[in-house]
Design a protein around this motif. Sequence first.
Motif, short mmCIF file in Angstrom:
data_model
loop_
_atom_site.label_atom_id
_atom_site.label_comp_id
_atom_site.label_asym_id
_atom_site.label_seq_id
_atom_site.Cartn_x
_atom_site.Cartn_y
_atom_site.Cartn_z
N ARG A 169 -4.09 10.44 -2.45
CA ARG A 169 -5.03 10.92 -1.42
C ARG A 169 -4.38 10.92 -0.04
N MET A 170 -3.39 10.04 0.15
CA MET A 170 -2.65 9.98 1.41
C MET A 170 -1.56 11.05 1.47
N GLY A 171 -1.40 11.82 0.39
CA GLY A 171 -0.40 12.88 0.37
C GLY A 171 1.00 12.40 0.01
N LEU A 172 1.10 11.20 -0.58
CA LEU A 172 2.41 10.64 -0.92
C LEU A 172 2.75 10.91 -2.39
N ARG A 173 4.03 11.07 -2.66
CA ARG A 173 4.51 11.18 -4.04
C ARG A 173 4.55 9.80 -4.67
N PRO B 37 1.86 -12.92 3.64
CA PRO B 37 1.83 -14.18 2.89
C PRO B 37 2.32 -14.04 1.45
N LEU B 38 2.04 -12.91 0.83
CA LEU B 38 2.53 -12.70 -0.53
C LEU B 38 4.04 -12.51 -0.54
N LEU B 39 4.57 -11.80 0.44
CA LEU B 39 6.03 -11.64 0.52
C LEU B 39 6.70 -13.01 0.67
N ALA B 40 6.11 -13.88 1.46
CA ALA B 40 6.65 -15.23 1.61
C ALA B 40 6.57 -16.00 0.30
N LEU B 41 5.46 -15.84 -0.41
CA LEU B 41 5.32 -16.50 -1.71
C LEU B 41 6.41 -16.04 -2.68
N LEU B 42 6.78 -14.77 -2.59
CA LEU B 42 7.81 -14.21 -3.46
C LEU B 42 9.22 -14.61 -3.00
N ASN B 43 9.29 -15.31 -1.87
CA ASN B 43 10.55 -15.80 -1.30
C ASN B 43 11.49 -14.66 -0.92
N LYS B 44 10.90 -13.60 -0.37
CA LYS B 44 11.71 -12.53 0.21
C LYS B 44 11.69 -12.69 1.72
N PRO B 45 12.82 -12.75 2.36
CA PRO B 45 12.85 -12.95 3.81
C PRO B 45 12.34 -11.73 4.55
N GLY B 46 11.96 -11.95 5.79
CA GLY B 46 11.51 -10.84 6.62
C GLY B 46 10.00 -10.67 6.57
N HIS B 47 9.54 -9.65 7.26
CA HIS B 47 8.11 -9.33 7.36
C HIS B 47 7.92 -7.89 6.92
N PRO B 48 6.86 -7.58 6.19
CA PRO B 48 6.68 -6.20 5.72
C PRO B 48 6.74 -5.15 6.82
N ARG B 49 6.27 -5.47 8.00
CA ARG B 49 6.21 -4.46 9.05
C ARG B 49 7.60 -4.08 9.58
N ALA C 55 -5.87 -8.30 -0.93
CA ALA C 55 -5.05 -8.23 0.28
C ALA C 55 -3.76 -7.47 0.02
N HIS C 56 -3.16 -7.67 -1.14
CA HIS C 56 -1.93 -6.98 -1.52
C HIS C 56 -2.12 -5.47 -1.48
N ARG C 57 -3.19 -5.00 -2.12
CA ARG C 57 -3.42 -3.56 -2.15
C ARG C 57 -3.78 -3.03 -0.76
N ARG C 58 -4.72 -3.70 -0.09
CA ARG C 58 -5.21 -3.21 1.20
C ARG C 58 -4.08 -3.12 2.22
N GLU C 59 -3.31 -4.18 2.38
CA GLU C 59 -2.30 -4.19 3.43
C GLU C 59 -1.07 -3.36 3.06
N SER C 60 -0.79 -3.23 1.78
CA SER C 60 0.30 -2.35 1.36
C SER C 60 -0.05 -0.90 1.67
N LEU C 61 -1.28 -0.51 1.39
CA LEU C 61 -1.70 0.86 1.68
C LEU C 61 -1.70 1.13 3.18
N TRP C 62 -2.13 0.15 3.95
CA TRP C 62 -2.11 0.32 5.41
C TRP C 62 -0.68 0.54 5.90
N LEU C 63 0.24 -0.25 5.39
CA LEU C 63 1.63 -0.12 5.82
C LEU C 63 2.21 1.23 5.40
#
Length: 357
Positions: free
Chosen positions: A342-346, A241-253, A285-293
């Motif tokens: 903590r997820m081991g990402l740079r 929903p936030l990506l749509a609000l930002l008017n970026k096409p597509g889906h994060p997944r 929601a932004h933080r939670r779902e971004s981290l999940w992805l």
Amino acid sequence: MELLRPEATVLSLGERVLSFDREGRPYHYFRQGLTYKRALDGSLHLRYREGARRRRRLGEEEALAVYGEILGLAEAHLRDPERRAEVLRWTPEALWDPTPYRRAYPWPVSILPPDAYLSVVLQATTGCTWNRCAFCSFYQDRPFQKRSPSAFQEHVERVLELLGRGRLLRRGVFLGDGNALALGEPLLPLMETVQRTFPGEPVLGFLDLFTGMKKEVSWWARLGALGLRRVYLGLETGHAPLLALLNKPGHPREALSLVSALKEAGLSVGVILMVGAGGAAYAEAHRRESLWLLAELPLDREDVVYLSPFQEQPGTPYAALGLEGLPDLEAELAAWAEALRRMGLRVARYDIREFLY
């Protein structure tokens, strides 16, 4: 003390440090807690701390005075005859003059990832293929156009003329503008020109999700054979929903298949997320779902997650929404960074206010 490096001349004078490229142009001047940086267009930018970090672009009169100060210090303290000749052939007015830059870049370089500030920027395109993101004001001054092979070759020659021996400071090639990697087959002769002109140099570039997902692994491998090494993906958020609000096409997944294809082709990936986008209403929601992805993306130690503190740009459709911002954006950035590590990402910060080419 003067340090004569192959790529630069450095004068260290106690509380003052001056750095010049091999064309004799100052690019960095530190003076008692103040840092001045010269961009290739001749503009001079001041960085300092006054509680928080402050930045501003100097006006002409102030910039000319600082350039005069720099040249005066070089005349008084620089002893090597070759380096003196490089530096002292300049005047404050010549250092300020944007004409050489405009010959190389009729449309200015608008933004780069932080680790590409010292790349050579070559504009295979000008503008952005989409250019309708609600938050973005980078390319509103120009139409999207792709350069023909002959026009691109002329552009390359003008960029090399602008840089001169200042090119020794630079590493790699950034292929601009906003979405040059979306070109498809017309990109190939331009990449071949880059490969001939900058043999062995890594090529970097931005890519949007909705164009990138249409390409096969074989396409990215083909670009990799022509020098492409890192692709910067403006994911922005994992919350649809936030990506749509930002008017970026597509889906994060859709990033899952794209990043998998890029990695299978042997490329590194820079994933860009805008911390604070959507303000307080979307923060959780932004933080939670971004981290999940991000946890699902096949990222490794060659890849980087860039956290960009969101900067609302006046006059954009996003600004018109009137969303309440986060009360402490720095704390939110720190929380994101800690979770990703903590997820081991740079993780790296990507502050668009720091951009200077």
